[in-house]
Design a protein around this motif. Sequence first.
Motif, PDB file in Angstrom:
ATOM      1  N   ARG A 186      35.332  19.615  40.738  1.00  0.00           N
ATOM      2  CA  ARG A 186      34.758  20.621  41.630  1.00  0.00           C
ATOM      3  C   ARG A 186      35.790  21.722  41.860  1.00  0.00           C
ATOM      4  NH1 ARG A 186      30.074  18.792  43.116  1.00  0.00           N
ATOM      5  NH2 ARG A 186      29.769  16.589  43.479  1.00  0.00           N
ATOM      6  N   ALA A 187      35.336  22.969  41.829  1.00  0.00           N
ATOM      7  CA  ALA A 187      36.229  24.094  42.122  1.00  0.00           C
ATOM      8  C   ALA A 187      36.405  24.175  43.635  1.00  0.00           C
ATOM      9  CB  ALA A 187      35.637  25.397  41.598  1.00  0.00           C
ATOM     10  N   PRO A 188      37.616  24.453  44.071  1.00  0.00           N
ATOM     11  CA  PRO A 188      37.819  24.578  45.515  1.00  0.00           C
ATOM     12  C   PRO A 188      37.313  25.934  46.013  1.00  0.00           C
ATOM     13  CG  PRO A 188      39.874  24.961  44.361  1.00  0.00           C
ATOM     14  CD  PRO A 188      38.849  24.579  43.326  1.00  0.00           C
ATOM     15  N   GLY A 189      36.528  25.952  47.066  1.00  0.00           N
ATOM     16  CA  GLY A 189      36.087  27.211  47.669  1.00  0.00           C
ATOM     17  C   GLY A 189      34.988  27.919  46.920  1.00  0.00           C
ATOM     18  N   ARG A 190      34.772  29.172  47.307  1.00  0.00           N
ATOM     19  CA  ARG A 190      33.720  30.012  46.723  1.00  0.00           C
ATOM     20  C   ARG A 190      34.235  30.700  45.459  1.00  0.00           C
ATOM     21  NH1 ARG A 190      29.477  29.905  49.588  1.00  0.00           N
ATOM     22  NH2 ARG A 190      28.396  31.598  48.568  1.00  0.00           N
ATOM     23  N   VAL A 191      33.325  30.908  44.527  1.00  0.00           N
ATOM     24  CA  VAL A 191      33.631  31.592  43.273  1.00  0.00           C
ATOM     25  C   VAL A 191      32.617  32.706  43.089  1.00  0.00           C
ATOM     26  CG1 VAL A 191      33.694  31.329  40.765  1.00  0.00           C
ATOM     27  CG2 VAL A 191      34.621  29.519  42.225  1.00  0.00           C
ATOM     28  N   THR A 192      33.085  33.892  42.717  1.00  0.00           N
ATOM     29  CA  THR A 192      32.217  35.037  42.455  1.00  0.00           C
ATOM     30  C   THR A 192      32.394  35.462  41.001  1.00  0.00           C
ATOM     31  OG1 THR A 192      32.474  35.784  44.732  1.00  0.00           O
ATOM     32  CG2 THR A 192      31.669  37.405  43.153  1.00  0.00           C
ATOM     33  N   LEU A 193      31.291  35.742  40.312  1.00  0.00           N
ATOM     34  CA  LEU A 193      31.313  36.269  38.950  1.00  0.00           C
ATOM     35  C   LEU A 193      30.776  37.682  38.976  1.00  0.00           C
ATOM     36  CD1 LEU A 193      31.532  36.071  35.822  1.00  0.00           C
ATOM     37  CD2 LEU A 193      29.185  35.169  35.867  1.00  0.00           C
ATOM     38  N   SER A 194      31.556  38.622  38.425  1.00  0.00           N
ATOM     39  CA  SER A 194      31.130  40.023  38.318  1.00  0.00           C
ATOM     40  C   SER A 194      31.264  40.466  36.869  1.00  0.00           C
ATOM     41  CB  SER A 194      32.010  40.922  39.193  1.00  0.00           C
ATOM     42  OG  SER A 194      31.909  40.537  40.535  1.00  0.00           O
ATOM     43  N   ALA A 195      30.422  41.413  36.478  1.00  0.00           N
ATOM     44  CA  ALA A 195      30.494  42.003  35.139  1.00  0.00           C
ATOM     45  C   ALA A 195      30.168  43.482  35.255  1.00  0.00           C
ATOM     46  CB  ALA A 195      29.505  41.332  34.190  1.00  0.00           C
ATOM     47  N   LYS A 196      30.996  44.289  34.612  1.00  0.00           N
ATOM     48  CA  LYS A 196      30.783  45.739  34.597  1.00  0.00           C
ATOM     49  C   LYS A 196      30.601  46.290  36.013  1.00  0.00           C
ATOM     50  CE  LYS A 196      28.913  45.420  29.985  1.00  0.00           C
ATOM     51  NZ  LYS A 196      29.455  46.215  28.960  1.00  0.00           N
ATOM     52  N   GLY A 197      31.368  45.730  36.955  1.00  0.00           N
ATOM     53  CA  GLY A 197      31.335  46.201  38.332  1.00  0.00           C
ATOM     54  C   GLY A 197      30.178  45.696  39.174  1.00  0.00           C
ATOM     55  N   THR A 198      29.368  44.806  38.625  1.00  0.00           N
ATOM     56  CA  THR A 198      28.211  44.282  39.345  1.00  0.00           C
ATOM     57  C   THR A 198      28.402  42.797  39.618  1.00  0.00           C
ATOM     58  OG1 THR A 198      26.754  45.851  38.219  1.00  0.00           O
ATOM     59  CG2 THR A 198      25.704  43.922  39.220  1.00  0.00           C
ATOM     60  N   LYS A 199      28.212  42.392  40.871  1.00  0.00           N
ATOM     61  CA  LYS A 199      28.290  40.965  41.207  1.00  0.00           C
ATOM     62  C   LYS A 199      27.061  40.266  40.650  1.00  0.00           C
ATOM     63  CE  LYS A 199      27.762  38.872  45.425  1.00  0.00           C
ATOM     64  NZ  LYS A 199      28.125  38.549  46.812  1.00  0.00           N
ATOM     65  N   LEU A 200      27.298  39.247  39.821  1.00  0.00           N
ATOM     66  CA  LEU A 200      26.202  38.504  39.207  1.00  0.00           C
ATOM     67  C   LEU A 200      25.880  37.216  39.958  1.00  0.00           C
ATOM     68  CD1 LEU A 200      27.135  38.812  35.425  1.00  0.00           C
ATOM     69  CD2 LEU A 200      25.644  40.281  36.786  1.00  0.00           C
TER      70      LEU A 200
END
Length: 129
Positions: free
Chosen positions: A20-34
């Motif tokens: 499990r990854a600790p905490g929150r994870v955000t993925l963005s591409a080309k300046g947009t949060k996916l």
Amino acid sequence: MPQDILEQAGTPDHPITVERAPGRVTLSAKGTKLAETADALILREGRYPPTYYIPKSTLPKDLLEQASKVTHCPYKGDATHWKATLADGQGIDPIAWSYENPIQGMTSIQGYLGFYISAFDGVFDPPPQ
């Protein structure tokens, strides 16, 4: 130090660990949060860099389209590959892969996507370590 190991597989020369990854994870591409999730996994495989796997359900429903490419990993099974079209119409092909029916010992990644960060200007915050 691993957080919460879910599965271990592979061989002594090619170990695989899913945690499990600790905490929150955000993925963005080309300046947009996916996507943003507190349910990410980190897959560590052999000498490859660690890879986040995030739940497919955290991405917008109209973002992904299944690509025709299918590959096989002897440790995880058959990988389905995905392409994406961003809201501004930009396409990313490929963007991700998934193991829809992973082999025994890797079932924790079912329903999750791994991402080709090197294939697009995507970023994870925080980066997998």
